[in-house]
Design an enzyme around this catalytic site. Structure first.
Site, PDB file in Angstrom:
ATOM      1  N   HIS A   1      49.519  50.073  46.546  1.00 11.91           N
ATOM      2  CA  HIS A   1      48.237  50.770  46.363  1.00 11.91           C
ATOM      3  C   HIS A   1      48.129  51.991  47.280  1.00 11.91           C
ATOM      4  CE1 HIS A   1      46.179  47.616  43.867  1.00 11.91           C
ATOM      5  NE2 HIS A   1      47.040  46.836  44.478  1.00 11.91           N
TER       6      HIS A   1
ATOM      7  N   ASN B   1      41.296  44.293  40.759  1.00 11.51           N
ATOM      8  CA  ASN B   1      42.098  45.191  39.934  1.00 11.51           C
ATOM      9  C   ASN B   1      41.367  45.464  38.625  1.00 11.51           C
ATOM     10  OD1 ASN B   1      44.318  45.466  41.648  1.00 11.51           O
ATOM     11  ND2 ASN B   1      45.435  43.775  40.719  1.00 11.51           N
TER      12      ASN B   1
ATOM     13  N   HIS C   1      39.929  43.511  52.794  1.00 11.79           N
ATOM     14  CA  HIS C   1      40.542  42.207  53.064  1.00 11.79           C
ATOM     15  C   HIS C   1      39.783  41.144  52.275  1.00 11.79           C
ATOM     16  CE1 HIS C   1      42.123  38.721  54.900  1.00 11.79           C
ATOM     17  NE2 HIS C   1      41.291  38.606  55.906  1.00 11.79           N
TER      18      HIS C   1
HETATM   19  C1  HEM Z   1      44.976  39.129  42.339  1.00  6.40           C
HETATM   20  C2  HEM Z   1      45.918  39.717  42.975  1.00  6.40           C
HETATM   21  C3  HEM Z   1      45.767  40.966  43.756  1.00  6.40           C
HETATM   22  C4  HEM Z   1      44.842  41.954  43.648  1.00  6.40           C
HETATM   23  C5  HEM Z   1      43.702  42.050  42.671  1.00  6.40           C
HETATM   24  C6  HEM Z   1      45.131  42.931  44.663  1.00  6.40           C
HETATM   25  C7  HEM Z   1      44.419  44.096  44.867  1.00  6.40           C
HETATM   26  C8  HEM Z   1      44.669  45.013  45.848  1.00  6.40           C
HETATM   27  C9  HEM Z   1      43.977  46.259  46.031  1.00  6.40           C
HETATM   28  C10 HEM Z   1      42.837  46.745  45.181  1.00  6.40           C
HETATM   29  C11 HEM Z   1      44.532  46.890  47.068  1.00  6.40           C
HETATM   30  C12 HEM Z   1      44.164  48.272  47.568  1.00  6.40           C
HETATM   31  C13 HEM Z   1      43.148  48.181  48.633  1.00  6.40           C
HETATM   32  C14 HEM Z   1      42.750  49.563  49.085  1.00  6.40           C
HETATM   33  O1  HEM Z   1      42.228  50.317  48.248  1.00  6.40           O
HETATM   34  O2  HEM Z   1      42.968  49.880  50.261  1.00  6.40           O
HETATM   35  C15 HEM Z   1      45.560  46.057  47.576  1.00  6.40           C
HETATM   36  C16 HEM Z   1      46.333  46.359  48.648  1.00  6.40           C
HETATM   37  C17 HEM Z   1      47.221  45.501  49.168  1.00  6.40           C
HETATM   38  N1  HEM Z   1      47.569  44.257  48.657  1.00  6.40           N
HETATM   39 FE1  HEM Z   1      46.834  43.339  47.077  1.00  6.40          FE
HETATM   40  N2  HEM Z   1      46.210  42.528  45.380  1.00  6.40           N
HETATM   41  C18 HEM Z   1      46.620  41.318  44.861  1.00  6.40           C
HETATM   42  C19 HEM Z   1      47.634  40.524  45.300  1.00  6.40           C
HETATM   43  C20 HEM Z   1      48.244  40.715  46.480  1.00  6.40           C
HETATM   44  C21 HEM Z   1      49.137  39.785  47.073  1.00  6.40           C
HETATM   45  C22 HEM Z   1      49.554  38.454  46.469  1.00  6.40           C
HETATM   46  C23 HEM Z   1      49.522  40.329  48.246  1.00  6.40           C
HETATM   47  C24 HEM Z   1      50.436  39.782  49.299  1.00  6.40           C
HETATM   48  C25 HEM Z   1      50.763  38.540  49.441  1.00  6.40           C
HETATM   49  C26 HEM Z   1      48.875  41.615  48.378  1.00  6.40           C
HETATM   50  C27 HEM Z   1      49.060  42.484  49.409  1.00  6.40           C
HETATM   51  C28 HEM Z   1      48.487  43.710  49.515  1.00  6.40           C
HETATM   52  C29 HEM Z   1      48.740  44.625  50.592  1.00  6.40           C
HETATM   53  C30 HEM Z   1      49.695  44.398  51.738  1.00  6.40           C
HETATM   54  C31 HEM Z   1      47.948  45.747  50.376  1.00  6.40           C
HETATM   55  C32 HEM Z   1      47.832  46.998  51.226  1.00  6.40           C
HETATM   56  C33 HEM Z   1      46.614  46.850  52.095  1.00  6.40           C
HETATM   57  C34 HEM Z   1      46.450  47.923  53.131  1.00  6.40           C
HETATM   58  O3  HEM Z   1      47.436  48.536  53.529  1.00  6.40           O
HETATM   59  O4  HEM Z   1      45.321  48.125  53.573  1.00  6.40           O
HETATM   60  N3  HEM Z   1      48.094  41.811  47.295  1.00  6.40           N
HETATM   61  N4  HEM Z   1      45.630  44.904  46.809  1.00  6.40           N
END
Ligand code: HEM
Length: 752
Positions: A128, A200, A392
């Site tokens: 993202h 999402n 978070h």
């Molecule tokens: C339903 C499943 C998931 C959804 C809807 C989702 C959604 C998102 C969204 C919207 C962001 C962007 C946040 C922003 O705008 O800063 C994000 C970032 C991220 N997601 Fe997910 N994600 C999902 C699953 C996962 C899983 C399973 C992991 C790890 C085990 C993960 C790890 C991350 C990480 C590391 C970031 C970057 C956050 C940051 O650097 O601030 N995500 N996710």
């Protein structure tokens, strides 16, 4: 002279949470005051922000309101200074021993300036990375009060929010319009602490267990040897993984549909994906899924448009969001809940609520509206706000708890973990955009970039030296209390049997699509698999498609020049869910972009239509042979050189302009080969492209001549030739309300 906001004053923007505004001016102005031709020399304070812009509310690092005006967080004063506030006389020459040097080590200004520049970049998000954000307000309807005690969902409670939309795979500088899932993350600054809904635009996920997240992301991102391709799944590693890991089938099918290429962030649904557990005042629990429903409907680009935009305007979605807010067309979504009884098996109508690869069709559990989100202010600094915001899923408030979804469990660990690296240390909650609007007394101390100045001597519990403070609270004082659900079980690395069904809901999605949506899905798979190098990868994925639907599989196989395999298991027979289809209704056209093709001869009629477009809450862009003022009165926004059809939702043809002076291939390839045309060939390209992308086209006067020259029948669906401008606009808007003119290209018989 300060520029004023077309519709809203800055105060309106903060308090007006419902009505939105009508676009009244062309958005995109760089600053709040037009520049002078000559370089300014008179010292003065920095310009005020543009009226559409806001920063974070001014709270202290410890969550307490301050009286500081937002502007005071920006730099001030008329003179250039060092970071220490020392005024600088010369910032263009380093300090040297004579004009030809050498440069002297004692140049503290040079040292400081270069040092800071050298460290301007921070790591981009691991996923993202590419996104855009905006400020807004959420107003609760009170409709959720029987199922959750969350204060921000109470009737007429207004809560400031910050929303960040994103793609998943691409790097920070990648194009907006790639085929990908979109993030939809919302930070609610509630009176009970920050609540983040990190969702999402697709309601299901690629994987059921977070331990596979590195695998799916490594497969979808570039190949590690060459670091290509950027921001797309049309390559071997993704389809290799997806063919071997069939729990990704459902999500991947959504990606291959129009959901993977949204027209606008404003026209996307959002989903919390996981099932959450709501708790009301009495302690009763209900399981729930969160949905965002856009007021403008759910709409998509067509694939060729998305590809062209990747080059013509890689910032298309960002620009669309910023421009809509700037012009007063505030995007709105209703927050809705699907509710399920909190039964011991956490199933609903046979659907496992802890499996994030499954939806619950809205026909089985209707989405109940509980509040309204309005985005009404742009950021004033992208880095400080959009880049530094840290979401978070563990940011919860009383009344909303998590479930045992194993995907959610991994996320609860992951976000804080990654942010320690991305934002360099543990104090990122103190960055202004992340500050809670509720008092913080957490006894966390020190660390890099600590900006709070703590008092007291006893940041530990229990203590008596600080009078025992801080005290823990009970539920009555607003504490978050985990729902005391029973947990037990053997320690195993296994998934429940219900997680083995990878195809029935993919088939449900396919069966719910209209014929034209199926055409797009077939085309998307054929394109993506067609870009793979390895035959085995393609053949293996055809076996997956066979388990969704034989027609889908056969059509894609034909495009790939491969045999279509049979399904390896019986096909499910689900009832279609009409709510999944994007076509067949009409929606508001607020903030849509209307291109008006004009010559020099018709300024008066063009001016009237331009005003009518503004009055209808949309943005009119005049396209003329050259820039400047049309007829001496109307500003021209696009010329035949700069205009490309993909930035317009509909075209109005007011003129049949003869080829411009620059209409030849050596100057502008778009005009190549059309030198003998009576009409500028770039206008014909504009119109034929818009026609191909099923966009409404209207016109009057010389429009028939232009359409005939472009080879477009005047009777074609979605083409409106009227006697005058207002009638042409009216007719065109009727088609635009349905987003596209799908009748123009009927679907193949096999897909109807
Ligand atoms: C339903 C499943 C998931 C959804 C809807 C989702 C959604 C998102 C969204 C919207 C962001 C962007 C946040 C922003 O705008 O800063 C994000 C970032 C991220 N997601 Fe997910 N994600 C999902 C699953 C996962 C899983 C399973 C992991 C790890 C085990 C993960 C790890 C991350 C990480 C590391 C970031 C970057 C956050 C940051 O650097 O601030 N995500 N996710």
């Amino acid at each position: 002279m300060e520029r004023s906001h077309p519709v809203k004053s800055a105060v309106d923007k903060i308090i007006d949470t419902v009505a939105g505004g009508q676009p009244a001016e062309i958005p995109g102005v760089p600053n709040s005051e037009p520049p002078s031709l000559e370089e300014p020399t008179e010292p003065r304070e920095p310009l005020p922000p543009k009226p559409d812009q806001s920063g974070p509310d001014t709270y202290s690092p410890t969550g307490q309101p301050t009286d500081t005006p937002r502007g005071k967080m920006a730099q001030g004063g008329p003179y250039l200074t060092t970071a220490q506030g020392l005024r600088v006389r010369d910032t263009d020459h380093s300090l040297k021993a004579g004009p030809r040097g050498p440069v002297l080590l004692q140049d503290h200004h040079l040292r400081e300036k270069i040092m800071h520049f050298d460290h301007e970049r921070i790591p981009e998000r691991v996923v993202h990375a590419r996104g855009a954000g905006a400020h807004g307000v959420f107003r609760g309807y009170g409709a959720a009060s029987n199922v959750t005690r969350a204060a921000f969902l109470g009737k007429d409670v207004e809560t400031p929010v910050f929303v960040r939309f994103s793609t998943v795979i691409g790097s920070r500088g990648s194009a907006d319009t790639v085929r990908d899932t979109r993030g939809f993350a919302t930070k609610f600054y509630t009176s009970e602490g920050v609540f983040d809904l990190v969702g999402n635009n697709i309601p299901v996920f690629f994987i059921q267990d977070a331990i596979k997240f590195p695998d799916v992301i490594h497969a979808a991102k570039w190949h590690p040897d060459r670091e290509i391709p950027q921001a797309q799944t049309a390559h071997d590693t993704f389809w290799d993984f997806a063919g071997l890991h069939t729990e990704a089938t459902h999500h991947t099918l959504w990606n291959m549909s129009g959901r993977g290429i949204p027209r606008s962030y404003r026209m996307m649904e959002g989903f919390g994906v996981h099932t959450f557990r709501l708790v009301n005042e009495e302690g009763a629990t209900t399981l729930a899924k969160f949905h965002w429903k856009p007021k403008l409907g759910v709409h998509s680009l067509v694939w060729e448009e998305a590809q062209l935009l990747g080059g013509v305007d890689p910032d298309f979605h960002r620009r669309d969001l910023f421009d809509a807010i700037e012009s007063g067309a505030y995007p709105q979504w209703e927050l809705g809940l699907q509710l399920f009884p909190d039964t011991p098996d956490q199933m609903f109508e046979g659907i496992d609520l802890l499996d994030s690869t499954k939806i619950v069709p809205e026909e089985l559990a209707p989405v109940q509206p509980v509040g309204l989100l309005t985005l009404n202010a742009n950021t004033s600094n992208f880095f400080a706000e959009t880049e530094q915001v840290a979401f978070h899923v563990g940011h919860l408030v009383p009344g909303i708890d998590v479930t045992d979804d194993p995907l959610l469990a991994g996320r609860l660990f992951s976000y804080l973990d990654t942010q320690i690296t991305r934002l360099a240390g543990p104090n990122f909650p103190q960055i202004p955009i992340n500050r809670p609007h509720a008092p913080v007394n957490d006894m966390q101390r020190d660390g890099f970039h600590q900006t709070a100045v703590h008092r007291g001597v006893a940041p530990y519990r229990p203590n008596s030296l600080d009078g025992g403070c801080p005290f823990t609270a009970g539920a009555d004082q607003g504490a978050f209390v985990e729902v005391p659900v029973e947990v037990s079980g053997r320690k195993v690395r296994e998934a429940p049997a219900s997680y083995d069904d990878h195809f029935s809901q993919a088939r449900l999605f396919w069966l719910s699509m209209s014929p034209v949506e199926r055409e797009h899905i077939v085309a998307a798979y054929t394109f993506e698999l067609g870009k793979c190098y390895e035959q085995a990868v393609k053949e293996r994925y055809l076996r997956v498609l066979a388990n969704i639907d034989p027609v889908l599989c056969r059509q894609v196989a034909e495009g790939l020049g491969l045999p279509a395999p049979d399904a390896s298991q019986p096909l499910a027979d689900p009832s279609p869910s009409p709510a999944l289809s994007q076509v067949g209704q009409t929606w508001p056209t607020d903030g849509r972009i209307i291109g008006i093709i004009a010559g020099d001869d018709d300024a008066e009629a063009v001016g009237a239509v331009r005003q009518a477009v503004l009055d209808a809450g949309m943005v009119p862009l005049i396209i003329a042979p050259t820039g400047g003022m049309l007829g001496g009165t109307l500003p021209v926004q696009r010329t035949f050189t700069t205009a490309r059809s993909v930035e317009f939702d509909a075209l109005l043809v007011a003129s049949a302009p003869a080829p411009g002076k620059d209409a030849y291939g050596a100057r502008d390839a778009k005009a190549g080969g059309g030198a003998d045309s009576p009409i500028d060939p770039r206008v014909l390209l504009l119109i034929t492209e818009a026609y191909r992308h099923a966009k409404p086209i209207g016109g009057w006067g010389a429009a028939s001549q232009v359409l005939s020259q472009a080879g477009i029948p005047a009777q074609a669906p979605g083409v409106v030739v009227a006697d005058d401008g207002p009638s042409a606009l009216d007719g065109t808007l009727r088609f635009l309300a349905a987003h596209r003119v799908w009748d123009r290209f009927p679907a193949a018989a096999a897909l109807t």
